[in-house]
Each structure stands twice: as C-alpha cells, then as structure tokens.
Design an enzyme around this catalytic site. Structure first.
Site, PDB file in Angstrom:
ATOM      1  N   ASP A 119       0.829  -1.205   0.000  1.00 26.77           N
ATOM      2  CA  ASP A 119       0.000   0.000   0.000  1.00 26.77           C
ATOM      3  C   ASP A 119       0.865   1.259   0.000  1.00 26.77           C
ATOM      4  O   ASP A 119       2.096   1.183   0.090  1.00 26.77           O
ATOM      5  CB  ASP A 119      -0.955  -0.027   1.206  1.00 26.77           C
ATOM      6  CG  ASP A 119      -0.225  -0.433   2.491  1.00 26.77           C
ATOM      7  OD1 ASP A 119       0.824   0.186   2.774  1.00 26.77           O
ATOM      8  OD2 ASP A 119      -0.668  -1.386   3.171  1.00 26.77           O
TER       9      ASP A 119
ATOM     10  N   ASP B 131       1.270   6.007 -13.667  1.00 31.26           N
ATOM     11  CA  ASP B 131       0.865   5.184 -14.802  1.00 31.26           C
ATOM     12  C   ASP B 131      -0.417   5.778 -15.388  1.00 31.26           C
ATOM     13  O   ASP B 131      -1.316   6.154 -14.643  1.00 31.26           O
ATOM     14  CB  ASP B 131       0.605   3.743 -14.316  1.00 31.26           C
ATOM     15  CG  ASP B 131       1.106   2.693 -15.291  1.00 31.26           C
ATOM     16  OD1 ASP B 131       0.743   2.806 -16.485  1.00 31.26           O
ATOM     17  OD2 ASP B 131       1.842   1.778 -14.885  1.00 31.26           O
TER      18      ASP B 131
ATOM     19  N   ASP C 128       5.362  -7.262 -16.090  1.00 35.40           N
ATOM     20  CA  ASP C 128       4.749  -8.171 -17.071  1.00 35.40           C
ATOM     21  C   ASP C 128       5.711  -9.261 -17.532  1.00 35.40           C
ATOM     22  O   ASP C 128       5.369 -10.061 -18.405  1.00 35.40           O
ATOM     23  CB  ASP C 128       4.333  -7.396 -18.334  1.00 35.40           C
ATOM     24  CG  ASP C 128       3.213  -6.423 -18.093  1.00 35.40           C
ATOM     25  OD1 ASP C 128       2.412  -6.652 -17.166  1.00 35.40           O
ATOM     26  OD2 ASP C 128       3.121  -5.428 -18.846  1.00 35.40           O
TER      27      ASP C 128
END
Ligand code: TEU
Ligand code: CA
Length: 561
Positions: free
Chosen positions: A29, A98, A331
């Site tokens: 977090d 992002d 990814d």
C-alpha cells in the site's frame, strides 16, 4: 544532443501491491511505500514509476480503472497519496504515474452509462458494434485469450476489449473522450507529479471499419495488431495530447509501445518534434519471452540476437530520439532468470545485467527487487497464481486445447507475469517481512537467502553494486551521453561496446556465459592507460585489455586514456 534531467535519471518501478504492506492485510500500500522511501534514497534512484494506484476492481491489478481521480481502497486514500508525493519530493525523488487510457474498467461510471442504451450520451465513449452473422463483429483475439469482443445483453451489441472483458477499450475517435482524459491528466499534473508512463499508448487508434485480422493460425481468433498498433490517427491524438497538456510541463513521458520499431520511436520520441520523451520497445524481450497470448514453448536465445536488437536501437535512435533501457518489469519474468542465471551465478549475473542497463545509452529502469537479484518462482499448483493473463491462458491451453497441465505449468514457471509479482523480500522473517498477515500472492521460498536486509549488510551485494553504478552515472556524463559502438559483433559469449563523449571513452566488457572466454580489445582502439571504473569480481586474472580471461558472468567497465 540536448541535455535533460530525464536522460540523466535512473527510474525505479514500483508494483505497489507487492512492495510493502503497512497494515497487515497482505496487500502492499501507499503508506508501505512511504515507510521504504529512505531505502530508495539510499539506492540513489531519481524517479519512481508507480504502477496504477487508482480505484479499480482489480481484474488486472489496477490496469482496469473505475475512477481515474481517486485511490484504490486497498492502497489507501488520496491524502496518503499526497503525503507520498510530498515525502518523495522532500527526498529529491520524482514521481511518474501510470496512465491507462486505452481502456477503463467496465465498472467505470462512463461504461456503466454506456452499456445502458444505444442513445445514452456515453454510448460513444466505448467501441460498440452489432454482431455479424450471429457472431462477433470481427475475428480479433484479446491479448489475454479468447475473442476481443464481449456481447452485452442489455442492448444486444458487442463491445471491444483488447485485454480482459473487464477492460473495455475507450473510443479515442470521440473528441469528448479525449477532452475528459486531458482534463484528468492535467488534474494530476497540477498536483505536482513529474510524468506519465503510458500503458499500450500505441493502440489508441484503430483502423476504421475494424476489419478482420489476417488468418495466420488455426485458432478461431487472430491477433490483429496491425489494425490497432500505430493506427492511422495515433500521431494526431498524441500531438493533440502534447499541445493540450504535455507541452505545458517539464515532465518525463514514456510510452509503453509493444511491437514498436526504431522508425516509430524516432517519430514518437524525436529530439525536436517528438510527442513523448521515450518509448519502451519490446524486441529484446521478445527474443525469449512469449509476449503474445500463446502458452507455447520457451524459445532459446542467442547473445548475437540480443546484440543485434540492442545495437539497432542504440544506433537507430542516436542523436534523434532517446532510449529507455530495461530488462524486466511487472509483465515479464525476472531479469536474472531470463537473461542471466538464477542459480550458481545469480549474484554475478545480476551484477552483469545491472552493468548492462546502466552502461547503455538511454534512461535505465530498475524493476523492484532486481536490485537484490530476486528470481522467478515455480509454484506447484495453478491455484497459487493470481495473474489474469496466466489464469486465462492456462484455462485455454488445458481446457480447450488439451495441453498437458504439467506442460502448461512448466511454461508458466518460465513466463508468467507472477514471476515478477511475488512480494519484495525485505528480510528473513516470516512472509519475507512483506506483511504481518497473509500475502495476496505467496512469497518466493528463497527469501531467507535473498532479501533486502541481507543485501544492505553485505558490502559485496547486488544492492551495493547497483548503488555504485547509479553513482557513477551521476559523476560521468559519458555514461549518459556517450555514443555507443559495438565491438566483437559476433562473439556468442562476450558482449562488449565502447561509449565515447568528446575525449572520454569507456569500454564495457560483459561475459554473458558461465565459461571463461578471452577478451581481446581490437587493435584499432588505442589507449595508453585503462582505469577500472567498476567490475563484479574483486580480482581479475589479468587487466591487459589486449588479452584477458574473463570469469563467469564477469562485467568490467574501463576508462581509457
Ligand atoms: O501491458 C501491455 C501488453 O502488451 C501486455 O499484454 C504484455 O504484452 C504482456 O503483459 C506480456 O506478458 C500493459 C500493462 O503493462 C499490463 O500489466 C496490463 O495487463 C496491460 O497493459 C493492460 O492494461
Ligand atoms: Ca496493506
């Protein structure tokens, strides 16, 4: 070449879910990140790229956004985020957010409106089409398996989703959508952020008419990348975004652009006329990774292939555009497992890869955990995996294509995105010190050996090596701005190159093998003295550059005079 802070910076990528859990619910977090900022300061990085923290039902861990201007409950509140930004700036660390605007979540208010009726004012915010002969409007395949279209009963039409069905594509043809997004971007920039990493930003414009993709496999659905990557209006949209928003701020922008070529990059990230500061290219990752959707075999990788790709990008962008340099992200498999060796030579090869990304021309991106040499994980059961792409592809392979489950699992061990998403290993205590609760995804069982606390205590650790590289980059403009030239083109074990800026010259020597090949500096490179700037072994068999034996995964950087 123009100088710029974002060329000189080293970026550190945080995947917040797996970084540090401050409240014991098992999920990383924002307050967790705040608690670890001094660690990042110690490492010496300049910029953090924070993966999505916006409101999201987490079908794709935050890449499915239901509210662009608020924070996901698990991660904290907007007030926590404001504090994070302030604490980062206090330490001289910049924050890049992002930006995921090719698609939103199906739980975004716009989509909830859009699906209500064909005449809803938000209908055109997404891409809706009637079916064709009782089937999907075209044969496009989603990146994460199955059709890229989802039928919606309420209005009897299909909507487009290049990713999961909970990630409907926004309709960039609609000027209202673009205005909303620019407004939202401006809202974050006004809060003082330092840039955006733009998710699949070269997929915003789709070919009009959305024609079928050419049929290349026996599958029902086909990759239609040429129909939405670098689409006809992409540059127009990005130019508009630049005019309306980006040009008013001194920020770092990096486009995530699968299948991008050097020609595209020279256009998108041009020194003079570019719309973004840099792009992420994928060619080097595609050498071994299956970045498409197929669960297939793991392709072998040759060093000369890596040299070809990297050299083409280094020379292709030289003086014209700026490279971003990375070997891993959220990814991809772990870089040390994919490009190095994660068993016997884990430490040596992790340092070699660190040398590589810091010594190329371009801005280095360090993925969280790479600075301590974290590795791939091999969970025994598919039950332990969390990534939607992994789970969808497993299901498709095993249930629809009849692939043997063990074989599918083997590919997942090598290629799953969850390899990079296990919690950061902070110390040797339970759950690797990541959480006091149960982590949302299991920790890698090797945390007792590989963890931050051990790395900080050991002056020879990968962490301290990264720290030194980052420091060297700050002290030596040749590392940032020097021209790259490959030497020993076709050697299959040694990757070596020079960097030259005015009278400064470095030679970078990287042994990408567990063997001990001889390195011979070509005679046309003259020098009177060679000073070792950094290396990953403390002793060298010889430092005579006209003939020196390299140790397994040895990396050395010399300054020639
Ligand atoms: O990834 C875009 C992308 O092209 C991925 O499909 C990539 O090829 C694949 O993950 C490699 O295994 C971006 C984000 O980085 C990713 O996390 C998201 O899932 C995706 O977009 C959708 O937003
Ligand atoms: Ca938490």
């Amino acid at each position: 070449m123009n100088k710029a802070w974002w060329k000189e910076a080293v970026v550190y990528q945080i995947y917040p879910r797996s970084f540090y859990d401050s409240n014991g619910d098992g999920i990383g977090d924002l307050r967790g990140i705040i608690q670890k900022l001094d660690y990042l300061k110690e490492l010496g990085i300049d910029v953090v790229w924070l993966c999505p923290v916006y409101k999201s039902p987490n079908d794709d861990n935050g890449y499915d956004i239901s509210n662009y201007q608020d924070i996901m409950d698990e991660f904290g509140t907007l007030a926590d985020w404001e504090e994070l930004l302030a604490e980062m700036h206090k330490r001289g660390i910049k924050l890049v957010m992002d930006l995921v605007v090719n698609h939103s979540s199906d739980e975004h208010r716009w989509f909830e409106e859009s699906r209500k009726s064909k005449d809803n004012p938000y209908r055109d915010y997404y891409v809706w089409r009637p079916g064709k002969d009782g089937r999907e409007p075209n044969n496009w395949r989603s990146f994460f398996g199955g059709s890229a279209w989802q039928y919606d009963e309420q209005t009897g039409e299909y909507y487009l989703h290049l990713f999961t069905k909970k990630q409907p594509d926004l309709n960039w043809e609609n000027p209202k959508v673009r205005e909303e997004i620019y407004k939202m971007m401006d809202w974050w920039l006004q809060k003082g952020i330092d840039g955006f990493r733009m998710d699949v930003v070269n997929m915003l414009s789709k070919v009009p008419g959305l024609p079928d993709a050419p049929v290349l496999t026996r599958d029902r659905y086909q990759f239609g990348s040429q129909l939405y990557i670098n689409g006809p209006r992409l540059m127009e949209f990005l130019t508009e975004m630049k005019q309306k928003v980006l040009s008013r701020y001194d920020i770092l922008t990096v486009g995530e652009t699968p299948l991008v070529t050097t020609q595209d990059a020279v256009m998108i990230a041009n020194e003079e006329t570019g719309v973004l500061k840099m792009v992420f290219q994928f060619e080097h990752m595609d050498l071994s990774a299956e970045t498409g959707a197929e669960v297939g075999t793991v392709k072998p990788r040759k060093l000369s292939g890596l040299k070809d790709v990297m050299t083409r990008w280094q020379k292709g962008l030289e003086n014209r555009a700026w490279n971003s340099i990375y070997l891993g992200n959220h990814d991809q498999p772990r870089s040390v497992s994919q490009f190095g060796e994660d068993s016997r030579y884990r430490v040596e090869s992790a340092k070699l890869l660190a040398t590589f990304i810091h010594m190329l021309q371009g801005t280095p991106y360090v993925y969280q955990g790479d600075e301590i040499g974290m590795t791939n994980v091999a969970f025994e059961s598919i039950q332990d995996y969390r990534d939607v792409a992994t789970l969808n592809l497993y299901k498709e392979a095993v249930e629809e294509k009849g692939v043997d489950p063990q074989a599918a699992l083997k590919v997942i061990h090598a290629k799953s995105r969850d390899n990079a998403r296990t919690p950061i290993q902070w110390d040797a205590s339970g759950q690797a010190g990541f959480t006091k609760g149960t982590p949302w995804i299991k920790v890698n069982p090797n945390y007792k050996e590989i963890n931050v606390s051990a790395a900080l205590a050991d002056p020879d650790s990968i962490f301290h090596y990264y720290k030194k590289l980052i420091q060297l980059r700050k002290e030596n403009p040749v590392i940032v701005y020097g021209t790259y030239d490959l030497i020993l083109d076709s050697h299959e074990e040694i990757y070596a190159f020079t960097r030259t800026l005015d009278r400064e010259r470095l030679v970078v020597i990287l042994n990408f093998s567990r063997n001990s090949p001889m390195f011979y500096l070509p005679e046309n490179i003259s020098f009177s003295s060679a000073e070792l700037l950094i290396g990953n072994y403390n002793v060298h068999p010889s430092e005579d550059l006209r003939g020196t034996m390299l140790l397994p995964y040895e990396a050395r950087v010399y300054r020639l005079r």
